[in-house]
Motif scaffolding. Structure first.
Motif, mmCIF file in Angstrom:
data_model
loop_
_atom_site.group_PDB
_atom_site.id
_atom_site.type_symbol
_atom_site.label_atom_id
_atom_site.label_comp_id
_atom_site.label_asym_id
_atom_site.label_seq_id
_atom_site.Cartn_x
_atom_site.Cartn_y
_atom_site.Cartn_z
ATOM 1 N N HIS A 53 8.419 10.731 7.714
ATOM 2 C CA HIS A 53 8.323 10.178 6.370
ATOM 3 C C HIS A 53 7.655 8.806 6.462
ATOM 4 C CE1 HIS A 53 9.619 8.306 2.553
ATOM 5 N NE2 HIS A 53 9.527 9.551 2.098
ATOM 6 N N TYR A 55 8.452 6.078 5.517
ATOM 7 C CA TYR A 55 9.357 4.941 5.714
ATOM 8 C C TYR A 55 9.799 4.806 7.175
ATOM 9 C CZ TYR A 55 10.143 4.737 0.566
ATOM 10 O OH TYR A 55 10.020 4.635 -0.790
ATOM 11 N N ASP A 70 5.296 12.217 2.145
ATOM 12 C CA ASP A 70 6.511 12.034 1.347
ATOM 13 C C ASP A 70 7.471 13.190 1.626
ATOM 14 O OD1 ASP A 70 5.925 14.222 -0.340
ATOM 15 O OD2 ASP A 70 4.898 12.973 -1.784
ATOM 16 N N SER A 71 8.647 13.113 1.008
ATOM 17 C CA SER A 71 9.702 14.029 1.403
ATOM 18 C C SER A 71 9.321 15.486 1.136
ATOM 19 C CB SER A 71 10.999 13.672 0.688
ATOM 20 O OG SER A 71 10.823 13.664 -0.696
ATOM 21 N N MET A 94 16.250 15.383 3.583
ATOM 22 C CA MET A 94 14.862 15.832 3.768
ATOM 23 C C MET A 94 14.823 16.957 4.809
ATOM 24 S SD MET A 94 12.544 12.414 3.468
ATOM 25 C CE MET A 94 12.912 11.179 2.216
ATOM 26 N N TYR A 141 17.080 15.438 -8.688
ATOM 27 C CA TYR A 141 16.024 14.795 -7.900
ATOM 28 C C TYR A 141 16.128 15.364 -6.483
ATOM 29 C CZ TYR A 141 13.487 10.684 -5.965
ATOM 30 O OH TYR A 141 12.611 9.837 -5.340
ATOM 31 N N ASN A 143 16.217 13.979 -3.775
ATOM 32 C CA ASN A 143 17.150 13.189 -2.946
ATOM 33 C C ASN A 143 18.594 13.609 -3.236
ATOM 34 O OD1 ASN A 143 14.656 11.780 -2.845
ATOM 35 N ND2 ASN A 143 15.710 9.914 -2.222
ATOM 36 N N SER A 158 9.827 12.632 -7.393
ATOM 37 C CA SER A 158 9.475 11.469 -8.217
ATOM 38 C C SER A 158 8.114 11.673 -8.878
ATOM 39 C CB SER A 158 9.492 10.189 -7.379
ATOM 40 O OG SER A 158 8.777 10.382 -6.189
ATOM 41 N N HIS A 203 15.662 0.216 -3.403
ATOM 42 C CA HIS A 203 14.833 -0.081 -4.585
ATOM 43 C C HIS A 203 15.582 -0.817 -5.681
ATOM 44 C CE1 HIS A 203 12.391 3.007 -2.509
ATOM 45 N NE2 HIS A 203 11.426 2.208 -2.918
ATOM 46 N N HIS A 226 7.997 2.033 -6.481
ATOM 47 C CA HIS A 226 8.570 3.386 -6.495
ATOM 48 C C HIS A 226 9.361 3.533 -7.796
ATOM 49 C CE1 HIS A 226 10.529 7.060 -5.209
ATOM 50 N NE2 HIS A 226 9.673 7.104 -4.202
ATOM 51 N N GLU A 228 12.106 4.645 -8.236
ATOM 52 C CA GLU A 228 13.548 4.422 -8.046
ATOM 53 C C GLU A 228 13.929 2.973 -8.392
ATOM 54 O OE1 GLU A 228 14.306 5.616 -4.015
ATOM 55 O OE2 GLU A 228 13.735 7.680 -4.402
ATOM 56 N N SER A 242 5.562 7.956 -6.638
ATOM 57 C CA SER A 242 6.152 8.308 -5.344
ATOM 58 C C SER A 242 5.430 7.551 -4.231
ATOM 59 C CB SER A 242 5.999 9.813 -5.124
ATOM 60 O OG SER A 242 4.631 10.115 -4.937
ATOM 61 N N THR A 243 5.905 7.696 -3.016
ATOM 62 C CA THR A 243 5.246 7.039 -1.882
ATOM 63 C C THR A 243 3.799 7.546 -1.751
ATOM 64 O OG1 THR A 243 6.276 8.718 -0.461
ATOM 65 C CG2 THR A 243 7.360 6.590 -0.575
HETATM 66 P P1 13P Z 1 9.261 10.062 -1.750
HETATM 67 O O1 13P Z 1 9.748 11.372 -2.228
HETATM 68 O O2 13P Z 1 8.353 9.361 -2.687
HETATM 69 O O3 13P Z 1 8.732 10.152 -0.362
HETATM 70 O O4 13P Z 1 10.515 9.083 -1.685
HETATM 71 C C1 13P Z 1 11.608 9.387 -0.931
HETATM 72 C C2 13P Z 1 12.534 8.270 -0.922
HETATM 73 O O5 13P Z 1 13.550 8.353 -0.296
HETATM 74 C C3 13P Z 1 12.204 7.096 -1.699
HETATM 75 O O6 13P Z 1 13.152 6.125 -1.519
#
Ligand code: 13P
Ligand code: SF4
Length: 335
Positions: A53, A55, A70-71, A94, A141, A143, A158, A203, A226, A228, A242-243
């Motif tokens: 990912h 991050y 992204d996820s 994820m 979502y 997540n 997102s 976030h 983001h 979030e 999103s990312t």
């Molecule tokens: P994305 O789905 O944009 O990758 O974001 C995942 C996430 O955990 C954002 O905090």
């Protein structure tokens, strides 16, 4: 594993070429070279791929990963790739999403890593919400745990949350678990949203005051956040998404100065992949995402611990997959 001096020097050079953009020294690159070489060898022997990912830390993203993203995009790659084993450097939900889509593959998440959003809601909570609002549909979502996805009608990311909510047949929609994202979406949809109290601990910390200050100091800056983040932040930025949306925006923008209101991994990606862009302002670290170290990836490949292996009971997996499939029916191109 033993590597020759020549192999180690070549690997150090390869690593340093990428990692230097994020303040890694040549000595740091030399230190991790034996491990990245060993990971690459094991990966090949085991027909495995490593997904990271955006991050994750730069040594993982540029040292060992085959795909960054992204996820949801990474889970799609996992399901379409012929590899037998997926090492998903991310957080638990994820890894679960990848397993929902690829039950036949071994999916491993190298560290036990949660997510404040995914952990904010349980299956019982969703059932209670349904009882309280019997006429409402449930959109979750991405997540969220596999079990919560299984209790929901449709999943969303997102990038497509507004499209999914707008497509619900009900006038009232329970949107779980991100309260701040829900408040942002409420401004864009006619549906009446019923929100849960989950937040992303990374976030939710950003404030509009910082954004105003950065704009004063850097008049030409483009600020991306983001979804979030809270709605006063989202309203004050040039793009919220999103990312992947953020990276796409940067690729097509001619702005020299960029502020990223998100996790620091995206900042590392921009520094590495867009050398001509200058990052201003401060990012924030996700303590869950940053739990994974190269040595955890080695363990996952050599002798995985039970907590690294993602397993989902088949009845839950099938129901969770329905939620993801319905999302794709609504937004076929995974917008
Ligand atoms: P994305 O789905 O944009 O990758 O974001 C995942 C996430 O955990 C954002 O905090
Ligand atoms: Fe969860 Fe926030 Fe970390 Fe993303 S950044 S994994 S939403 S805690």
């Amino acid at each position: 594993m033993i590597f020759t001096d020549g192999q180690l020097t070549q690997e150090t050079n390869r690593l340093y070429d990428k990692l230097k953009h994020t303040h890694w020294s040549r000595e740091d690159a030399a230190l991790i070279a034996p491990m990245t070489l060993e990971i690459a060898t094991l990966k090949k022997e085991q027909n495995a791929i490593i997904l990271a990912h955006s991050y994750q830390t730069p040594d993982i993203m540029y040292g060992v990963a085959d795909f960054l993203g992204d996820s949801y995009m990474l889970s799609k790659i996992a399901s379409e790739h012929p590899a037998e084993k997926i090492i998903f450097c991310s957080v638990h939900f994820m890894g679960e999403t990848a397993k929902i889509l690829s039950p036949e593959k071994v999916v491993l998440v190298p560290a036990v890593a949660g997510c404040s959003l995914a952990e904010s809601i349980t299956v019982e909570d969703v059932r209670k919400l349904r009882k309280q609002h019997p006429d409402a549909g449930v959109v979750c979502y991405v997540n969220t745990s596999a079990a919560v996805k299984a209790e929901s009608d449709v999943c969303c990311t997102s990038a497509n949350v507004v499209n999914v909510i707008d497509a619900m047949p009900q006038d009232e929609v329970i949107f779980i678990p991100d309260k701040l994202m829900g408040q942002n979406v409420q401004k864009l949809t006619k549906k009446k949203l019923i929100l849960w109290h989950g937040t992303c601990i990374v976030h939710e910390m950003f404030t509009v005051d910082t954004i105003k200050e950065i704009r004063m100091q850097h008049p030409g800056v483009k600020i991306l956040a983001h979804t979030e983040c809270n709605s006063s932040v989202v309203d004050a930025v040039d793009m919220a998404g999103s990312t992947s949306d953020m990276l796409r925006y940067i690729a097509s923008s001619d702005a020299d100065e960029i502020m990223l209101v998100t996790e620091c991994g995206i900042t590392d990606r921009v520094k590495t992949e867009f050398e001509n862009k200058h990052i201003v302002g401060a990012c924030s670290l996700c303590p869950y995402m940053k739990k994974i170290m190269l040595r955890d990836i080695l363990v996952a490949l050599k002798n995985p611990r039970p907590d690294q292996i993602i397993e989902i009971p088949e009845d839950i997996r099938l129901k969770a997959k329905q939620s993801l499939d319905r999302m794709l029916d609504i937004v076929p191109k995974n917008k």
